[in-house]
Write a protein that holds these residues in place. Structure first.
Motif, PDB file in Angstrom:
ATOM      1  N   LEU A 107       0.832  -1.205   0.000  1.00 49.66           N
ATOM      2  CA  LEU A 107       0.000   0.000   0.000  1.00 49.66           C
ATOM      3  C   LEU A 107       0.862   1.250   0.000  1.00 49.66           C
ATOM      4  CD1 LEU A 107      -2.841  -0.884   2.549  1.00 49.66           C
ATOM      5  CD2 LEU A 107      -2.904  -0.995   0.055  1.00 49.66           C
ATOM      6  N   ILE A 108       1.923   1.223   0.786  1.00 48.65           N
ATOM      7  CA  ILE A 108       2.822   2.376   0.840  1.00 48.65           C
ATOM      8  C   ILE A 108       3.524   2.562  -0.501  1.00 48.65           C
ATOM      9  CG2 ILE A 108       4.868   3.314   1.972  1.00 48.65           C
ATOM     10  CD1 ILE A 108       4.031   1.826   4.491  1.00 48.65           C
ATOM     11  N   LEU A 109       3.951   1.444  -1.104  1.00 49.91           N
ATOM     12  CA  LEU A 109       4.619   1.532  -2.407  1.00 49.91           C
ATOM     13  C   LEU A 109       3.680   2.083  -3.473  1.00 49.91           C
ATOM     14  CD1 LEU A 109       6.709  -1.775  -2.530  1.00 49.91           C
ATOM     15  CD2 LEU A 109       7.562   0.562  -2.246  1.00 49.91           C
ATOM     16  N   SER A 110       2.399   1.787  -3.356  1.00 48.58           N
ATOM     17  CA  SER A 110       1.446   2.266  -4.364  1.00 48.58           C
ATOM     18  C   SER A 110       1.386   3.781  -4.403  1.00 48.58           C
ATOM     19  CB  SER A 110       0.057   1.699  -4.075  1.00 48.58           C
ATOM     20  OG  SER A 110      -0.515   2.287  -2.914  1.00 48.58           O
ATOM     21  N   GLN A 111       1.738   4.428  -3.313  1.00 51.19           N
ATOM     22  CA  GLN A 111       1.678   5.887  -3.263  1.00 51.19           C
ATOM     23  C   GLN A 111       2.952   6.536  -3.798  1.00 51.19           C
ATOM     24  OE1 GLN A 111      -1.398   7.355  -2.281  1.00 51.19           O
ATOM     25  NE2 GLN A 111      -1.734   5.168  -2.625  1.00 51.19           N
TER      26      GLN A 111
ATOM     27  N   ILE B 116       4.089   5.835  -6.801  1.00 45.61           N
ATOM     28  CA  ILE B 116       3.931   5.916  -8.253  1.00 45.61           C
ATOM     29  C   ILE B 116       3.171   7.201  -8.578  1.00 45.61           C
ATOM     30  CG2 ILE B 116       3.008   4.801 -10.311  1.00 45.61           C
ATOM     31  CD1 ILE B 116       3.078   2.156  -8.771  1.00 45.61           C
ATOM     32  N   PRO B 117       3.748   8.125  -9.330  1.00 45.46           N
ATOM     33  CA  PRO B 117       3.036   9.369  -9.651  1.00 45.46           C
ATOM     34  C   PRO B 117       1.767   9.078 -10.443  1.00 45.46           C
ATOM     35  CG  PRO B 117       5.379   9.525 -10.204  1.00 45.46           C
ATOM     36  CD  PRO B 117       5.108   8.097  -9.905  1.00 45.46           C
ATOM     37  N   ILE B 118       0.658   9.645  -9.976  1.00 45.11           N
ATOM     38  CA  ILE B 118      -0.617   9.421 -10.643  1.00 45.11           C
ATOM     39  C   ILE B 118      -0.581   9.947 -12.072  1.00 45.11           C
ATOM     40  CG2 ILE B 118      -3.068  10.022 -10.617  1.00 45.11           C
ATOM     41  CD1 ILE B 118      -2.307   7.966  -8.568  1.00 45.11           C
ATOM     42  N   ILE B 119       0.122  11.070 -12.276  1.00 39.60           N
ATOM     43  CA  ILE B 119       0.190  11.662 -13.616  1.00 39.60           C
ATOM     44  C   ILE B 119       0.898  10.720 -14.582  1.00 39.60           C
ATOM     45  CG2 ILE B 119       2.386  12.860 -13.306  1.00 39.60           C
ATOM     46  CD1 ILE B 119      -0.769  14.308 -14.992  1.00 39.60           C
TER      47      ILE B 119
ATOM     48  N   VAL C 240      -6.041   8.020  -5.523  1.00 40.33           N
ATOM     49  CA  VAL C 240      -5.655   9.185  -4.730  1.00 40.33           C
ATOM     50  C   VAL C 240      -6.318   9.155  -3.356  1.00 40.33           C
ATOM     51  CG1 VAL C 240      -5.860  11.701  -4.587  1.00 40.33           C
ATOM     52  CG2 VAL C 240      -5.179  10.628  -6.735  1.00 40.33           C
ATOM     53  N   CYS C 241      -7.570   8.674  -3.288  1.00 42.69           N
ATOM     54  CA  CYS C 241      -8.368   8.814  -2.073  1.00 42.69           C
ATOM     55  C   CYS C 241      -8.239   7.655  -1.086  1.00 42.69           C
ATOM     56  CB  CYS C 241      -9.847   8.975  -2.441  1.00 42.69           C
ATOM     57  SG  CYS C 241     -10.261  10.515  -3.271  1.00 42.69           S
ATOM     58  N   PHE C 242      -8.031   6.430  -1.580  1.00 44.83           N
ATOM     59  CA  PHE C 242      -8.174   5.285  -0.679  1.00 44.83           C
ATOM     60  C   PHE C 242      -7.087   5.236   0.384  1.00 44.83           C
ATOM     61  CE2 PHE C 242      -4.763   3.226  -2.962  1.00 44.83           C
ATOM     62  CZ  PHE C 242      -4.275   2.270  -2.078  1.00 44.83           C
TER      63      PHE C 242
END
Length: 258
Positions: free
Chosen positions: A102-106, A108-111, A135-137
């Motif tokens: 979960l931490i790694l998923s954040q 990755i730049p959303i753009i 972005v929200c979860f």
């Protein structure tokens, strides 16, 4: 705290930032006028309001498209975050295995991830909702897991000795006790959801404030870009205030801060 005291406390917390914003706008207006800055480079606040009002109908249409996308993505993201938190809390092995992911998923730049979602799922509403959900979860999931782990151990032991089931302990003790932390994450997600919607519209859309900003950037209409930014800020603040009021209504047992 009596109503008069609450009103006085509310006013004391509101007027300093309000005065600061008004002072900033006045300094901005004065600097543009005094230095004769070109409007395409830095428009004055008065010009931004004037041009925004002139395009109010078009801005309203794009704003409504962004609001619909934001609310849908925020609801899905919040529900996803809560579900993840509940599952990881009730199954400790999964928490040990998946929490680092979960931490790694954040990271990755959303753009950067957005174009891949468009390639995989097309240019419809699904990839846009996925962007907002990503972005929200996370803030909701982390805040909810933190709240669930802070349950009063004495009350938990008492309920266990009384023969309460795991489900009863969760519904009647752990979940209500975690609500303040949950709402902390939901408030963050509420403001992030607007940003997520704008990013999704930048990546690929035919309507919305993000799409409108791209059009005005191509036309060098800096004044209308600032008008769009003002709408984005207003939507974020509105989302935050709504969640704050909902928290006050649901978490009534929480003592007022003096």
């Amino acid at each position: 705290m009596n109503p008069k005291g609450k009103n006085a406390s509310w006013w004391k917390s509101v007027w300093p930032p309000l005065v600061a914003v008004l002072f900033f706008l006045a300094a901005w207006q004065g600097a543009v006028n005094y230095l004769h800055i070109e409007s395409w480079l830095l428009p004055a606040p008065s010009l931004i309001v004037q041009e925004g009002m002139a395009q109010s109908a078009l801005l309203g249409t794009h704003t409504w498209a962004t609001v619909r996308l934001t609310l849908a993505g925020f609801a899905i993201g919040t529900a996803t975050g809560l579900l993840i938190a509940i599952v990881l809390h009730t199954i400790p092995f999964l928490k040990s295995a998946l929490y680092p992911l979960l931490i790694l998923s954040q990271n990755i730049p959303i753009i950067a991830l957005g174009p891949l979602l468009m390639v995989w799922f097309g240019f419809g509403v699904l990839p846009k909702l996925m962007v907002i959900t990503l972005v929200c979860f996370f803030p909701v999931a982390v805040a909810a897991m933190d709240g669930l782990t802070r349950t009063d151990r004495m009350m938990m032991n008492y309920m266990r000795m009384s023969g309460a089931s795991r489900r009863a302990i969760f519904l009647k003790l752990e979940l209500p006790h975690s609500l303040p932390q949950v709402f902390s994450g939901v408030k963050i997600a509420a403001t992030y959801s607007v940003m997520g919607a704008i990013i999704a519209e930048w990546i690929g859309a035919s309507e919305g404030i993000g799409y409108y900003m791209l059009l005005q950037k191509s036309a060098y209409r800096t004044d209308l870009i600032f008008a769009a930014i003002g709408i984005i800020v207003a939507l974020s603040l509105l989302m935050f205030v709504v969640i704050l009021l909902l928290e006050k209504w649901l978490v009534r047992w929480k003592p007022d801060q003096e």
